[in-house]
Design a protein around this motif. Sequence first.
Motif, PDB file in Angstrom:
ATOM      1  N   GLY A   1     -25.309 -11.371  28.253  1.00  0.00           N
ATOM      2  CA  GLY A   1     -26.364 -11.955  29.083  1.00  0.00           C
ATOM      3  C   GLY A   1     -26.152 -11.660  30.563  1.00  0.00           C
ATOM      4  N   VAL A   2     -24.910 -11.714  30.991  1.00  0.00           N
ATOM      5  CA  VAL A   2     -24.605 -11.382  32.397  1.00  0.00           C
ATOM      6  C   VAL A   2     -24.938  -9.917  32.680  1.00  0.00           C
ATOM      7  N   LEU A   3     -24.624  -9.049  31.724  1.00  0.00           N
ATOM      8  CA  LEU A   3     -24.871  -7.616  31.927  1.00  0.00           C
ATOM      9  C   LEU A   3     -26.367  -7.306  31.953  1.00  0.00           C
ATOM     10  N   GLU A   4     -27.145  -7.995  31.115  1.00  0.00           N
ATOM     11  CA  GLU A   4     -28.588  -7.749  31.115  1.00  0.00           C
ATOM     12  C   GLU A   4     -29.217  -8.158  32.442  1.00  0.00           C
ATOM     13  N   ALA A   5     -28.649  -9.190  33.102  1.00  0.00           N
ATOM     14  CA  ALA A   5     -29.173  -9.595  34.412  1.00  0.00           C
ATOM     15  C   ALA A   5     -28.808  -8.588  35.503  1.00  0.00           C
ATOM     16  N   LYS A   6     -27.776  -7.785  35.260  1.00  0.00           N
ATOM     17  CA  LYS A   6     -27.326  -6.795  36.248  1.00  0.00           C
ATOM     18  C   LYS A   6     -27.461  -5.376  35.709  1.00  0.00           C
ATOM     19  N   LYS A   7     -28.536  -5.142  34.956  1.00  0.00           N
ATOM     20  CA  LYS A   7     -28.675  -3.842  34.296  1.00  0.00           C
ATOM     21  C   LYS A   7     -28.818  -2.690  35.286  1.00  0.00           C
ATOM     22  N   GLU A   8     -29.317  -2.991  36.508  1.00  0.00           N
ATOM     23  CA  GLU A   8     -29.480  -1.913  37.488  1.00  0.00           C
ATOM     24  C   GLU A   8     -28.141  -1.366  37.969  1.00  0.00           C
ATOM     25  N   GLU A   9     -27.066  -2.168  37.829  1.00  0.00           N
ATOM     26  CA  GLU A   9     -25.752  -1.735  38.293  1.00  0.00           C
ATOM     27  C   GLU A   9     -24.981  -0.944  37.239  1.00  0.00           C
ATOM     28  N   LEU A  10     -25.519  -0.867  36.029  1.00  0.00           N
ATOM     29  CA  LEU A  10     -24.807  -0.210  34.933  1.00  0.00           C
ATOM     30  C   LEU A  10     -25.089   1.277  34.922  1.00  0.00           C
ATOM     31  N   GLY A  11     -24.058   2.032  34.559  1.00  0.00           N
ATOM     32  CA  GLY A  11     -24.204   3.466  34.429  1.00  0.00           C
ATOM     33  C   GLY A  11     -24.311   3.899  32.981  1.00  0.00           C
ATOM     34  N   HIS A  12     -24.376   5.217  32.770  1.00  0.00           N
ATOM     35  CA  HIS A  12     -24.538   5.751  31.418  1.00  0.00           C
ATOM     36  C   HIS A  12     -23.341   5.398  30.542  1.00  0.00           C
ATOM     37  N   GLU A  13     -22.128   5.542  31.073  1.00  0.00           N
ATOM     38  CA  GLU A  13     -20.931   5.240  30.289  1.00  0.00           C
ATOM     39  C   GLU A  13     -20.859   3.758  29.942  1.00  0.00           C
ATOM     40  N   ASP A  14     -21.310   2.900  30.877  1.00  0.00           N
ATOM     41  CA  ASP A  14     -21.283   1.460  30.605  1.00  0.00           C
ATOM     42  C   ASP A  14     -22.201   1.102  29.439  1.00  0.00           C
ATOM     43  N   PHE A  15     -23.422   1.668  29.436  1.00  0.00           N
ATOM     44  CA  PHE A  15     -24.349   1.387  28.332  1.00  0.00           C
ATOM     45  C   PHE A  15     -23.784   1.881  27.002  1.00  0.00           C
ATOM     46  N   GLU A  16     -23.205   3.059  26.982  1.00  0.00           N
ATOM     47  CA  GLU A  16     -22.658   3.618  25.738  1.00  0.00           C
ATOM     48  C   GLU A  16     -21.543   2.726  25.194  1.00  0.00           C
ATOM     49  N   ARG A  17     -20.677   2.227  26.108  1.00  0.00           N
ATOM     50  CA  ARG A  17     -19.569   1.390  25.636  1.00  0.00           C
ATOM     51  C   ARG A  17     -20.076   0.051  25.108  1.00  0.00           C
ATOM     52  N   ILE A  18     -21.060  -0.529  25.764  1.00  0.00           N
ATOM     53  CA  ILE A  18     -21.605  -1.819  25.300  1.00  0.00           C
ATOM     54  C   ILE A  18     -22.240  -1.672  23.920  1.00  0.00           C
ATOM     55  N   ILE A  19     -23.048  -0.612  23.756  1.00  0.00           N
ATOM     56  CA  ILE A  19     -23.750  -0.420  22.473  1.00  0.00           C
ATOM     57  C   ILE A  19     -22.753  -0.157  21.349  1.00  0.00           C
ATOM     58  N   ASN A  20     -21.738   0.694  21.628  1.00  0.00           N
ATOM     59  CA  ASN A  20     -20.728   0.975  20.598  1.00  0.00           C
ATOM     60  C   ASN A  20     -19.966  -0.287  20.214  1.00  0.00           C
ATOM     61  N   GLY A  21     -19.629  -1.127  21.210  1.00  0.00           N
ATOM     62  CA  GLY A  21     -18.930  -2.371  20.899  1.00  0.00           C
ATOM     63  C   GLY A  21     -19.774  -3.305  20.067  1.00  0.00           C
ATOM     64  N   LEU A  22     -21.077  -3.414  20.376  1.00  0.00           N
ATOM     65  CA  LEU A  22     -21.961  -4.275  19.588  1.00  0.00           C
ATOM     66  C   LEU A  22     -22.103  -3.769  18.163  1.00  0.00           C
ATOM     67  N   ILE A  23     -22.177  -2.441  18.010  1.00  0.00           N
ATOM     68  CA  ILE A  23     -22.295  -1.882  16.658  1.00  0.00           C
ATOM     69  C   ILE A  23     -21.027  -2.154  15.867  1.00  0.00           C
ATOM     70  N   LYS A  24     -19.857  -1.967  16.513  1.00  0.00           N
ATOM     71  CA  LYS A  24     -18.588  -2.211  15.814  1.00  0.00           C
ATOM     72  C   LYS A  24     -18.459  -3.683  15.412  1.00  0.00           C
ATOM     73  N   GLY A  25     -19.006  -4.574  16.205  1.00  0.00           N
ATOM     74  CA  GLY A  25     -18.918  -5.993  15.878  1.00  0.00           C
ATOM     75  C   GLY A  25     -19.996  -6.471  14.924  1.00  0.00           C
ATOM     76  N   GLY A  26     -20.944  -5.598  14.573  1.00  0.00           N
ATOM     77  CA  GLY A  26     -21.989  -5.966  13.639  1.00  0.00           C
ATOM     78  C   GLY A  26     -23.200  -6.605  14.299  1.00  0.00           C
TER      79      GLY A  26
END
Length: 728
Positions: free
Chosen positions: A658-683
């Motif tokens: 939730g904190v990251l979605e509020a600051k999505k403009e500050e995220l880079g390509h690598e940050d998005f990839e790591r978040i999505i991979n972590g969510l997929i690994k956690g189900g």
Amino acid sequence: MNLQRLVSRRTVTCLSRLNGRLLSQCSYSERNFSSLAPIAPPSRALNAPCNYMVRKWRFQRSDIAFIRCFHSAQEVGESETEDDDEDGTMNEFLSRFVWIMRDKLKQAYPDSDKSTIDAMLLVIAEKVVDEIKKDGIDKMLLGAAPSVPSADFSEDLWRMVWEVSSKVLGDMEKERKKEKLKRFLQEEEVKDMCRFAGEVGIRGDMLRELRFKWASEKMEESDFYERLEVMRENAEAREEEEEEGGEEAKAYGAQEEAEGVEGGPMEEKRNVLSLPKRRGKFKYKIYGLDLSDSRWAELADKIHEANEITWPQEPKPITGKCKLATDRILSMKEEDDPSPLLAEWKELLKPSRVDWMNLLDILKEKSIRLHYKVAELLLSEESFQTDIRDYSKLIDAYATENCLEDAERLLKKMHEDGVSPDILISTIVVHMYCKVGNLDRAKEAFDTLRAQGFRHNIKAYNAMIMAYVKAGQSKSAEMLMREMEARDLKPTEEIYMALLQSFAQQGDVGGAGRIATTMQFAGFQPSSESCTLLVEAYGKAGDPDQARSNFDYMIKIGYQPNDRSVASMIAAYQKKNLLDKALNLLLVLQKEHGFEPGVSTYTVLVDWLGKLQLIDEAEQALGKIAELGEAPPSKIHVSLCDMYSRAGLERKALQALGVLEAKKEELGHEDFERIINGLIKGGFYKDAQRVNGLMAAQGFTPSEPLKVALEGSQSAAFKGKRPSPSGR
């Protein structure tokens, strides 16, 4: 006046106390001072110290009487009369002279008592007054000693007396000029010039120097006219003398003529020192041209008529109907069309350029957007007398406010009006496109500068280099910097640091090393920031040994390790998962340098521990950040979301997400990839799909492995399956 009254009781007592041996050797009638061995040995007088200070002081009447006593001690008690009006200049001279000579005699004869010194001063003062009476004070003022020394004094003593006299006269002349200068400092003309200088911004020491300079010039001018007046009076006196002897000369000439003497020797006229009488107008020449000729005045009038001198014009007063029209213009809204009101205002006032500029200034205070709209309309107005600077000012204003479309429209209008952009406008365009990150248009504008033959300035190069750096094209930026150096344009330290940071973020140790070496050759010494960037470059390249070498070098040259440099070093160890070396480094720095980790260091540790799934240790490091009282950066929430997602801690994972979605403009390509991979690994498949949509909205494209993982998560979500903790 009785001489007994002039001579003080102290002086008479001093003279009466001279011992018998001194009186037997000294004959005051002869005043043979060179024969007094105990009083005036030449060697002592010659070698006496000359360091003394002339101060302002006052003699008592007894002292003045003492130094004004021009008779010997044998004549004390005799009566004579003199004028009660004493000469002030002589008093001052003798006062200063006796003051200095007394110190010199005391230094030369430290064993002599006061009465002996007074006796010597009496004889010396009398002799000096005799010389002044004989030769005049002007001779002493010239500072040249007489060719024949006094017969009464030794040569060394006489030279010293003459030097002291000349110095006293010089000091008196300086005091006279100083007092005279004070009077001229209060002249009204000098005060007026000082007031004018103050109004134009001259203050402090410079104004003080100018005031003394102007007062000195006025004093010199006054002295010049005083000398002229003296010369005139002398000339008139000589003419009167010649007129008195004129009759006798005429009689003698008539007698010569009657005797028939022809061609006899004639007495030459005596030259009279006076100014020549002026007849007619003054003539003055400059470089051989007689500028007093009337034809030069006629020529000046013609030049003045041909090229009339331009003075700042005042705008016409706005009254009556014109004032009403002005008020209606000022009350318009930004979306209104000002053309009809401007035409009416023009018809009423018949304005010139200065009137239009006055209206624009008023509009600028009212509404800046309305000001821009009216200024753009006036570019086509004939009475406005548009020049290229009007275009450049508007384009620069639009570029400053990032109004790219307005600036491009104005550039198009300028071309339609047949106005070619100069180097200033082209440089503004380069800056504008670089500022908004439009690298392609910036390159076009930069190439246009080259095609037009303009010599690029350092500002245009800096803008282009920064545009390449922002676009991640570090090598292109470096090539442009080399081109600057080839054109003898020295890059700034800001440019070097921007390139070094760009190479460091990319892990390009070769480029970072080249920039660091070039900086040293350019005269910029290694700084804490440049050393930290080199550590970061080697860390991203996966070479912790070279990173540690640069880190140790930074400490060796005197820079204390800071939070950012230590964080870069820990990140270098993280690349090779050398946790033991990282912790050992922290212990050594804490022991030897008193280093305390900050937010940057703890952020790297939280990220590293999170990847190792050491959740408790990571949360302890997170607590240290909270103790520092600073807000954790966005990167740490990426690490927390990845760690909690992989651990299956849904509540904490979604909280970090939730904190990251509020600051999505500050995220880079690598940050998005790591978040999505972590969510997929956690189900958390639905959350992963939602974040993928945010990533696409920010303009990032997922990598191929991420695309495959997302497709697999869609099928797993359809089947309702979730990976077990062992699959993490």
